[in-house]
Motif scaffolding. Structure first.
Motif, PDB file in Angstrom:
ATOM      1  N   VAL A 263      -8.933  38.453  54.265  1.00 57.27           N
ATOM      2  CA  VAL A 263      -7.926  38.462  53.198  1.00 57.27           C
ATOM      3  C   VAL A 263      -6.630  39.061  53.721  1.00 57.27           C
ATOM      4  O   VAL A 263      -6.608  39.711  54.771  1.00 57.27           O
ATOM      5  N   ALA A 264      -5.534  38.839  53.008  1.00 63.19           N
ATOM      6  CA  ALA A 264      -4.262  39.452  53.372  1.00 63.19           C
ATOM      7  C   ALA A 264      -4.398  40.966  53.359  1.00 63.19           C
ATOM      8  O   ALA A 264      -5.112  41.537  52.519  1.00 63.19           O
ATOM      9  N   GLY A 295      -1.099  46.434  58.233  1.00 60.76           N
ATOM     10  CA  GLY A 295      -0.088  46.134  57.234  1.00 60.76           C
ATOM     11  C   GLY A 295      -0.028  44.637  57.026  1.00 60.76           C
ATOM     12  O   GLY A 295      -0.603  43.847  57.792  1.00 60.76           O
ATOM     13  N   HIS A 296       0.671  44.211  55.990  1.00 56.36           N
ATOM     14  CA  HIS A 296       0.728  42.791  55.654  1.00 56.36           C
ATOM     15  C   HIS A 296       1.814  42.102  56.474  1.00 56.36           C
ATOM     16  O   HIS A 296       3.000  42.348  56.288  1.00 56.36           O
ATOM     17  N   THR A 324      -9.036  33.501  52.785  1.00 59.29           N
ATOM     18  CA  THR A 324      -8.440  33.208  51.482  1.00 59.29           C
ATOM     19  C   THR A 324      -7.096  33.910  51.362  1.00 59.29           C
ATOM     20  O   THR A 324      -6.995  35.121  51.597  1.00 59.29           O
ATOM     21  N   THR A 325      -6.057  33.131  51.054  1.00 59.04           N
ATOM     22  CA  THR A 325      -4.707  33.686  50.939  1.00 59.04           C
ATOM     23  C   THR A 325      -3.986  33.084  49.745  1.00 59.04           C
ATOM     24  O   THR A 325      -4.440  32.106  49.146  1.00 59.04           O
ATOM     25  N   SER A 326      -2.833  33.662  49.428  1.00 62.68           N
ATOM     26  CA  SER A 326      -2.014  33.152  48.329  1.00 62.68           C
ATOM     27  C   SER A 326      -0.562  33.518  48.584  1.00 62.68           C
ATOM     28  O   SER A 326      -0.262  34.349  49.444  1.00 62.68           O
ATOM     29  N   GLY A 327       0.333  32.888  47.831  1.00 64.38           N
ATOM     30  CA  GLY A 327       1.748  33.165  48.013  1.00 64.38           C
ATOM     31  C   GLY A 327       2.546  32.791  46.787  1.00 64.38           C
ATOM     32  O   GLY A 327       2.022  32.188  45.838  1.00 64.38           O
TER      33      GLY A 327
END
Length: 347
Positions: A263-264, A295-296, A324-327
Motif C-alpha cells: 500500500v502507499a 514516506g509517501h 493497491t493504490t489510489s489518487g
C-alpha cells in the motif's frame, strides 16, 4: 482483468541521500508534534533538494537496465508517471528520460494519476504487451520531488502522510522475470473529483491559485460543503474493496493467499481500516512496517516497496503480492503479482 505472459524483469530505485526523521522535523518546527500523538506511525521523509525528479527517474531506470540481461535497444515502449510537476510548463518528461538513457524512436506515454500513477502505468503496459503493439519489453519510470514553496511536505496533506522524494523504474518482459503480473483492475469514483479541487475553477491555474491553496485546504472545503469525511471514507472503502476483489478473483486467489498487501506509505490507522480490515488481514501482512520509513513517494511507492522486499529477503518464491493504490480524481487500481524467482541482483 486477468493477465498472462507479463513479467517484471527488474526494478530500479533512486533515493536521495538526505533522510529526515519526524523527530528532526518536529524540532525544526516543520511537523506538528500532535500528529505523532495521533499515532500515524510515520517516521521520516527523503529530501532531494535541487535534484530534478526526472534525473532521479533516469538513475532508477539505469539501475533497472543494469540489473537486466536486456539492453536499451530491446525496449519497445516507455511510460513515465508522476504526482508532481516534472519540469517547466510545456516540457515532456518522457522525452527527457529517454534522451538521457540514449533511447530513441520508441513511443513514450506520460501518465499523471498522482499516487495511483505506477499501477495506472502497469495498465498501459498490459495494453502494449497483449494488444496489437505486441511489445516484448516495456520500461516504466517514475520520479517525485516535493521540494517547492508551493508544497508543505510535512503538513500540507494533513496527518495522513509525509511527502517524500525519490524515483523508481520497472522493466517488463514478455519472456520471463522474477515476478508475474497475474491480474490488474482499476476504476474511477467521479463523485469525489472535487475533493482535491475544492471550490477552485478549472481555470485556477491562470492566476496561480493552486500555489496559494494547500491540499488540506481543498479537502477541508469539500468535506465541509459537499460530502462529509466519514461518508467519503465509506465510499472509498467500498469502491476500492470491489476493485481489489476483482483482482483477486481474476488471479484465482483469496485474500488469505496474499503474503503481503503493498500500500502507499501512509498513516497506519488508515491502512488498517481502509485496506487490511476489509480483507480480513492483519497489519503484519501489509507493507506498512517498513514503508513508514520511506514516506509517501507519490507514484513511486509500489516499485520502491517491491524493490525493498525482494532485496531484503522478505519475499520467497511462490509468494502472492497484492498492490493497491489510489489518487485524486478519485482513481484506484489493484494488481496481483506472484514471485517466481529471487534474482541474483537481489541477493
Amino acid at each position: 482483468m486477468k493477465t498472462d505472459g507479463i513479467y517484471i524483469d527488474t526494478v530500479g530505485v533512486h533515493l536521495p541521500d538526505e533522510w529526515v526523521s519526524i523527530e528532526k522535523a518536529v524540532a525544526e518546527g516543520l511537523y506538528d508534534e500532535m500528529s505523532i500523538a495521533y499515532g500515524t506511525g510515520l517516521t521520516a521523509a527523503y529530501i532531494a533538494g535541487d535534484v530534478p525528479a526526472v534525473d532521479m527517474a533516469v538513475d532508477a531506470a539505469r539501475q533497472a537496465i543494469e540489473r537486466s540481461e536486456q539492453d536499451t535497444g530491446s525496449i519497445d515502449f516507455h511510460v513515465h508517471c508522476s504526482a508532481t510537476q516534472q519540469g517547466p510548463a510545456g516540457s515532456y518528461p518522457g522525452g527527457y528520460v529517454l534522451r538521457e538513457l540514449g533511447i530513441s524512436g520508441i513511443p513514450s506515454t506520460d501518465v499523471r494519476q498522482h499516487s495511483n500513477g505506477m499501477l495506472a502505468a502497469f495498465e498501459v503496459v498490459v495494453g502494449q504487451m497483449t494488444g496489437a503493439a505486441a511489445a516484448e519489453s516495456v520500461l516504466v519510470t517514475a520520479g517525485e520531488n516535493f521540494t517547492t514553496p508551493k508544497i508543505d511536505r510535512w503538513q500540507g496533506f494533513g496527518t495522513g502522510f509525509t511527502a517524500s522524494d525519490g524515483a523508481a523504474a520497472v522493466l517488463f518482459s514478455a519472456e520471463s522475470g522474477f515476478a508475474q503480473l497475474r491480474s490488474l483492475n482499476s476504476g474511477t469514483l467521479p463523485a469525489l473529483e472535487q475533493w482535491h479541487r475544492g471550490e477552485q475553477s478549472q481555470l485556477a491555474y491562470r492566476d496561480d491559485e493552486l500555489g496559494q491553496v494547500t491540499m488540506l485546504d481543498l479537502l477541508t472545503f469539500f468535506n465541509a460543503n459537499v460530502i462529509p469525511l466519514d461518508k467519503c471514507m465509506q465510499m472509498i472503502m467500498e469502491f476500492e474493496l470491489d476493485i481489489v476483489q476483482r483482482s483477486l478473483v481474476d488471479a484465482e486467489l483469496n485474500a488469505s493467499d496474499i503474503a503481503c498487501v503493498v500500500v502507499a506509505n501512509s498513516d497506519a490507522t488508515m491502512i488498517d481500516q481502509m485496506k487490511m480490515q476489509p480483507l480480513g488481514l492483519p497489519m503484519s501482512r501489509s507493507s506498512w512496517d517498513f514503508g513508514k520509513e520511506f514516506g509517501h513517494i507519490g507514484a513511486c511507492d509500489m516499485a520502491v516497496l517491491l524493490n525493498h522486499m525482494i532485496t531484503t529477503g522478505r519475499l520467497a518464491v511462490g509468494d502472492n503480492i497484492l498492490m493497491t493504490t489510489s489518487g485524486a480524481g478519485w482513481v484506484s487500481s489493484s494488481a496481483v503479482l506472484t514471485i517466481l524467482d529471487v534474482p541474483a541482483w537481489a541477493c
